[in-house]
Design a protein around this motif. Sequence first.
Motif: not given
Length: 223
Positions: A52, A56, A64, A67, A71, A74-76, A78-80
């Motif tokens: 991450p 980040h 992204d 993915i 899931g 952590w977020r990579t 805004t839209r995954m």
Amino acid sequence: MNAVARHLPVSTKPKKPAKKPKQTALSLAVANNVGYDRAPEGITTETWLTPPEIVHGLGPFDLDPCIPQQGMPWRTATRMLKPSDDGLKTPWPKSAFVWMNPPYGGHKNSPTSQHRWMEKAAEHGNGIALVLARMETSWMQESVLNHPSVSAVVFTKGRLSFCRPDGTLGTSCPAGSVFIGYGAAAARRLKRGVESGLIRGTYLDMAHVSRVAGADVGAANDE
């Protein structure tokens, strides 16, 4: 009392050698320094996630497109998009700054191969991709080294350690990696990433690299 030496009987039967653990085709491939993208036909590799702090540190990202189905811890972006969302067929908005650590490998003619992911990233021209530094592959030659959308590349010093699906850090990758920048914003972020020490490696400004078109003669292991 006198001690009497006694000779213990010695077995003449040869001892059986200890059984070695059975190695899978994938473990044998990795042991022979074959990267994640070179797993034998029909063998799938585990899911490995980009740490991450790297994502980040280079972000924020708008999209992204690939993915894992389960899931991310952590977020990579805004839209995954998961495989069920089909990031290859889903349109990428031109304004979206993309982060992409695509599925590795697959023959170039496969509709879901790495070759197709790299083609789409190059056509989109706005984002950063992290892949193995496979200089001989057709996707590297066509969608990176000889593509006008590529603004910068960073070859890592040493091998990156990726994370398991639960977020824990794994062992180092079996091959070197390269960050590919598409567009001016990507070049700025990658340069800043190297200068700050976020990425250990060598930054190359592709705008100042001369490209000479050559004949496409193919290769025995064309990918």
